[in-house]
Write a protein that holds these residues in place. Structure first.
Motif, PDB file in Angstrom:
ATOM      1  N   GLY A 125      42.251  45.319  58.135  1.00  0.00           N
ATOM      2  CA  GLY A 125      42.900  46.270  57.220  1.00  0.00           C
ATOM      3  C   GLY A 125      43.750  47.267  57.988  1.00  0.00           C
ATOM      4  O   GLY A 125      44.834  47.646  57.553  1.00  0.00           O
ATOM      5  N   SER A 126      43.258  47.677  59.163  1.00  0.00           N
ATOM      6  CA  SER A 126      44.006  48.681  59.931  1.00  0.00           C
ATOM      7  C   SER A 126      45.364  48.122  60.351  1.00  0.00           C
ATOM      8  O   SER A 126      46.365  48.819  60.325  1.00  0.00           O
ATOM      9  N   TRP A 127      45.359  46.820  60.707  1.00  0.00           N
ATOM     10  CA  TRP A 127      46.642  46.239  61.111  1.00  0.00           C
ATOM     11  C   TRP A 127      47.590  46.118  59.927  1.00  0.00           C
ATOM     12  O   TRP A 127      48.804  46.295  60.079  1.00  0.00           O
ATOM     13  N   ALA A 128      47.023  45.837  58.763  1.00  0.00           N
ATOM     14  CA  ALA A 128      47.860  45.811  57.553  1.00  0.00           C
ATOM     15  C   ALA A 128      48.481  47.185  57.344  1.00  0.00           C
ATOM     16  O   ALA A 128      49.658  47.312  56.992  1.00  0.00           O
ATOM     17  N   ILE A 129      47.689  48.227  57.598  1.00  0.00           N
ATOM     18  CA  ILE A 129      48.201  49.591  57.393  1.00  0.00           C
ATOM     19  C   ILE A 129      49.330  49.914  58.373  1.00  0.00           C
ATOM     20  O   ILE A 129      50.387  50.411  57.988  1.00  0.00           O
ATOM     21  N   TYR A 130      49.107  49.567  59.660  1.00  0.00           N
ATOM     22  CA  TYR A 130      50.167  49.834  60.636  1.00  0.00           C
ATOM     23  C   TYR A 130      51.438  49.067  60.271  1.00  0.00           C
ATOM     24  O   TYR A 130      52.548  49.590  60.348  1.00  0.00           O
ATOM     25  N   LEU A 131      51.238  47.797  59.851  1.00  0.00           N
ATOM     26  CA  LEU A 131      52.400  46.984  59.469  1.00  0.00           C
ATOM     27  C   LEU A 131      53.116  47.590  58.262  1.00  0.00           C
ATOM     28  O   LEU A 131      54.342  47.686  58.224  1.00  0.00           O
ATOM     29  N   LEU A 132      52.316  48.000  57.271  1.00  0.00           N
ATOM     30  CA  LEU A 132      52.919  48.542  56.058  1.00  0.00           C
ATOM     31  C   LEU A 132      53.650  49.855  56.334  1.00  0.00           C
ATOM     32  O   LEU A 132      54.726  50.101  55.802  1.00  0.00           O
ATOM     33  N   LEU A 133      53.039  50.693  57.211  1.00  0.00           N
ATOM     34  CA  LEU A 133      53.706  51.958  57.551  1.00  0.00           C
ATOM     35  C   LEU A 133      55.015  51.684  58.281  1.00  0.00           C
ATOM     36  O   LEU A 133      56.053  52.268  57.973  1.00  0.00           O
ATOM     37  N   GLY A 134      54.954  50.737  59.234  1.00  0.00           N
ATOM     38  CA  GLY A 134      56.156  50.403  60.006  1.00  0.00           C
ATOM     39  C   GLY A 134      57.230  49.774  59.137  1.00  0.00           C
ATOM     40  O   GLY A 134      58.408  50.165  59.194  1.00  0.00           O
ATOM     41  N   LEU A 135      56.820  48.809  58.328  1.00  0.00           N
ATOM     42  CA  LEU A 135      57.785  48.143  57.456  1.00  0.00           C
ATOM     43  C   LEU A 135      58.343  49.115  56.415  1.00  0.00           C
ATOM     44  O   LEU A 135      59.538  49.124  56.132  1.00  0.00           O
ATOM     45  N   GLY A 136      57.453  49.931  55.868  1.00  0.00           N
ATOM     46  CA  GLY A 136      57.885  50.906  54.859  1.00  0.00           C
ATOM     47  C   GLY A 136      58.962  51.827  55.425  1.00  0.00           C
ATOM     48  O   GLY A 136      60.001  52.054  54.803  1.00  0.00           O
ATOM     49  N   LEU A 137      58.708  52.312  56.642  1.00  0.00           N
ATOM     50  CA  LEU A 137      59.672  53.210  57.270  1.00  0.00           C
ATOM     51  C   LEU A 137      60.987  52.470  57.543  1.00  0.00           C
ATOM     52  O   LEU A 137      62.078  53.011  57.327  1.00  0.00           O
ATOM     53  N   SER A 138      60.888  51.203  57.987  1.00  0.00           N
ATOM     54  CA  SER A 138      62.102  50.417  58.254  1.00  0.00           C
ATOM     55  C   SER A 138      62.873  50.161  56.961  1.00  0.00           C
ATOM     56  O   SER A 138      64.108  50.200  56.946  1.00  0.00           O
ATOM     57  N   VAL A 139      62.145  49.901  55.885  1.00  0.00           N
ATOM     58  CA  VAL A 139      62.800  49.669  54.599  1.00  0.00           C
ATOM     59  C   VAL A 139      63.534  50.937  54.160  1.00  0.00           C
ATOM     60  O   VAL A 139      64.673  50.885  53.691  1.00  0.00           O
ATOM     61  N   GLY A 192      55.104  40.543  51.412  1.00  0.00           N
ATOM     62  CA  GLY A 192      54.154  39.595  51.976  1.00  0.00           C
ATOM     63  C   GLY A 192      52.918  40.306  52.504  1.00  0.00           C
ATOM     64  O   GLY A 192      51.777  39.911  52.207  1.00  0.00           O
ATOM     65  N   VAL A 193      53.127  41.390  53.265  1.00  0.00           N
ATOM     66  CA  VAL A 193      51.989  42.127  53.824  1.00  0.00           C
ATOM     67  C   VAL A 193      51.176  42.780  52.705  1.00  0.00           C
ATOM     68  O   VAL A 193      49.945  42.828  52.762  1.00  0.00           O
ATOM     69  N   VAL A 194      51.863  43.262  51.657  1.00  0.00           N
ATOM     70  CA  VAL A 194      51.151  43.862  50.520  1.00  0.00           C
ATOM     71  C   VAL A 194      50.223  42.823  49.893  1.00  0.00           C
ATOM     72  O   VAL A 194      49.047  43.109  49.607  1.00  0.00           O
ATOM     73  N   ILE A 195      50.733  41.600  49.725  1.00  0.00           N
ATOM     74  CA  ILE A 195      49.918  40.547  49.109  1.00  0.00           C
ATOM     75  C   ILE A 195      48.700  40.231  49.988  1.00  0.00           C
ATOM     76  O   ILE A 195      47.571  40.145  49.488  1.00  0.00           O
ATOM     77  N   ILE A 196      48.936  40.129  51.317  1.00  0.00           N
ATOM     78  CA  ILE A 196      47.813  39.866  52.232  1.00  0.00           C
ATOM     79  C   ILE A 196      46.797  41.010  52.155  1.00  0.00           C
ATOM     80  O   ILE A 196      45.587  40.789  52.081  1.00  0.00           O
ATOM     81  N   HIS A 197      47.312  42.243  52.125  1.00  0.00           N
ATOM     82  CA  HIS A 197      46.471  43.434  52.040  1.00  0.00           C
ATOM     83  C   HIS A 197      45.595  43.390  50.776  1.00  0.00           C
ATOM     84  O   HIS A 197      44.383  43.588  50.838  1.00  0.00           O
ATOM     85  N   VAL A 198      46.212  43.059  49.647  1.00  0.00           N
ATOM     86  CA  VAL A 198      45.463  43.016  48.386  1.00  0.00           C
ATOM     87  C   VAL A 198      44.426  41.885  48.428  1.00  0.00           C
ATOM     88  O   VAL A 198      43.281  42.066  47.991  1.00  0.00           O
ATOM     89  N   MET A 199      44.807  40.739  48.982  1.00  0.00           N
ATOM     90  CA  MET A 199      43.855  39.634  49.078  1.00  0.00           C
ATOM     91  C   MET A 199      42.686  40.011  49.967  1.00  0.00           C
ATOM     92  O   MET A 199      41.538  39.704  49.668  1.00  0.00           O
ATOM     93  N   GLY A 200      42.987  40.698  51.081  1.00  0.00           N
ATOM     94  CA  GLY A 200      41.935  41.169  51.983  1.00  0.00           C
ATOM     95  C   GLY A 200      40.959  42.082  51.259  1.00  0.00           C
ATOM     96  O   GLY A 200      39.734  41.971  51.429  1.00  0.00           O
TER      97      GLY A 200
END
Lengths: 387, 133
Positions: free
Chosen positions: A107-121, A163-171
């Motif tokens: 979950g922590s990696w999903a969070i780092y990815l989401l924060l990074g991707l969110g900021l890039s978006v 994609g990461v959101v979907i993985i996060h929700v499935m997790g």
């Protein structure tokens, strides 16, 4: 703190894991993502942009909160390395993952990815907004081709984020099932159950309340124009630059139809049109040669090639160099942008067919054709079924 | 001082009427020189309301199609939907004040509606009809 017994007789307590700022951050960020996804249509650009600003603000807050927030919110609480994540995922596959009160390694990696991707978006969104629309804090930083590139990057990153959101929700669902606890409810109430002795975080409700007030105030400020608009004076969220104007052009061309701005056709089209003024779409304009020359000069000087607006740039690049089109509605870009509009809309008495841009584009007379300046008349909106 | 101001204002206000009288009488003289006689408001009105079939497209056209039958009301361009200001000079004092404008619109609109330029007689009749509305 309430205590209760779980299966096996271990004494467990209710622990507050997620403070109010974290929960508010989580659900508002999720809402922003969904709202931004459903406001891709240019007509809702101001909503899309607001969702983006809010997303950016929330992520910046989260980064700060990762250092000064409650114990479970701090990054050092979930700074797991790759091998920890790998081991955790193996345990998940064996259906016996260890339980973490805060974020687990995956979950922590999903969070780092989401924060990074969110900021890039958000950043690529700002670049697109500045490059293609010439709006926002980065207005004009990029030219149109660069803005278009940023736009494509923005879209790819958004898909990646989805994609990461979907993985996060499935997790979340998998872990909820394996540990027989409802993690979604925990993110709403903030509470989890744990063996006695686990630390509870403060609710930090004052910070949460401040965030909520800030979000609502920003929303009211951003959208106030929608509240004060009248049918006569429609609200236009974004205003383009003041384009070159000419009184003779406005008077003569505007006598029979909207004075279509020169930026909407290439110079070769305008030259051909003015040379054939005696058969102007079936009418003899009978303009004096002096007027013809003056109008032609104005048209050619500000033609689509000059790239005065996003529409100008896109119209021009859509037309093959060998073609001399006389109707704006024949240009490939125009056709592409209007293909979803049904005949019922075009035939609506308030629309007047394809010739009256101003029926739906609030800024048609100014020639800017801002994305967010589109407004179907209310009873036309009901006719529009295809969107 | 005050009286002077009133005088100037009155003079300025009366300009459109002089201009109209000038433009229309100039044109009437011109059309007479081209062979028109006894310009007649009734003939002008009849022509205004007459329907013509377009040779190419086969649709019915008349002046009223855009200007409507009531010239004191605004019209609507048949092809573009653009609002057209009322034709009657009593409602819209800018009408019939500029020779250049009148000539331009006669060419444009006669060609579209009748499929040809209007004759001097027809144009004189139109003016006779329109100027007293």
């Amino acid at each position: 703190m309430t205590q209760r017994k779980r299966k096996g007789g271990v004494r467990e307590t209710k622990v507050r894991v997620w403070d109010i700022p974290i929960r508010l951050f989580h659900w508002t960020l999720a809402s922003c993502f969904v709202i931004a996804w459903f406001t891709l249509d240019n007509r809702y650009l101001d909503v899309h942009i607001f969702a983006g600003y809010l997303m950016g603000g929330l992520i910046l807050f989260r980064l700060l909160w990762g250092f000064i927030g409650g114990p479970y919110a701090r990054f050092r609480d979930f700074a797991f390395n790759y091998s920890k994540v790998q081991n955790y995922l193996k345990d998940v596959l064996n259906k016996h993952p260890p339980r973490f009160l805060g974020h687990n390694p995956a979950g922590s990696w999903a969070i780092y990815l989401l924060l990074g991707l969110g900021l890039s978006v958000v950043i690529t969104g700002l670049l697109t907004f500045g490059g293609e629309e010439r709006q926002g804090p980065l207005a004009g930083l990029l030219n149109f081709p660069q803005g278009r590139f940023a736009h494509e990057l923005h879209e790819w990153l958004s898909w990646l984020m989805l994609g990461v959101v979907i993985i996060h929700v499935m997790g979340i669902l998998v872990e909820s099932m394996l540990h027989r606890e409802n993690l979604v409810v925990s993110m709403l109430t903030g509470f989890k159950t744990s063996a006695a002795g686990a630390i509870s975080t403060l609710s930090h409700w004052k910070i949460g309340a401040t965030m909520l007030v800030a979000i609502i105030t920003a929303g009211l400020f951003w959208f106030q124009g929608h509240l004060t608009e009248t049918p006569e004076q429609l609200y236009q969220p974004f205003h383009g630059p003041a384009l070159p104007d000419n009184s003779l052009w406005r008077e003569e061309c505007g006598a029979c139809h909207l004075a279509f701005h020169p930026s909407l056709l290439p110079a070769r089209s305008w030259r051909a049109m003015m040379q054939k003024q005696a058969s102007h779409f079936g009418e003899d304009l009978f303009l004096e040669q002096d007027a013809v020359n003056k109008i032609e000069t104005f048209l050619v000087e500000n033609a689509a090639e000059q790239g005065l607006t996003e529409a100008a740039w896109k119209i021009n690049r859509s037309i093959p160099q060998t073609e001399i089109l006389l109707r704006i509605t024949e240009t490939p870009y125009w056709i592409k942008k209007h293909q979803e509009i049904s005949d019922a809309v075009w035939e609506h008495p308030k629309v007047n067919g394809k010739i009256d841009c101003a029926a739906c584009h609030i800024d048609a007379a100014a020639g800017t054709f801002e994305d967010a300046a589109m407004h179907l008349p209310d009873d036309v909106e009901a006719t529009a079924t295809s969107e | 001082m005050n009286r002077k101001l009133i005088g100037v204002t009155a003079l300025l206000l009366s300009i459109p009427f002089y201009a109209q009288a000038d433009a229309v009488s100039d044109l009437e003289a011109e059309y007479q020189a081209q062979g028109g006689t006894n310009f007649n408001a009734t003939a002008g009105e009849a022509l205004w309301n007459k329907e013509f079939i377009d040779a190419k497209k086969g649709d019915k056209r008349s002046c009223t199609k855009c200007h409507t039958a009531d010239l004191k009301k605004p019209g609507k361009h048949a092809r573009t939907g653009k609002a057209i200001e009322p034709m009657a000079p009593t409602v819209n004092p800018k009408r019939l004040t500029e020779v250049k404008q009148i000539k331009k619109w006669f060419v444009r609109n006669c060609k579209w509606t009748l499929g040809r330029e209007c004759t001097a007689q027809e144009k004189g009749d139109f003016l006779a009809y329109l100027k007293n509305l």
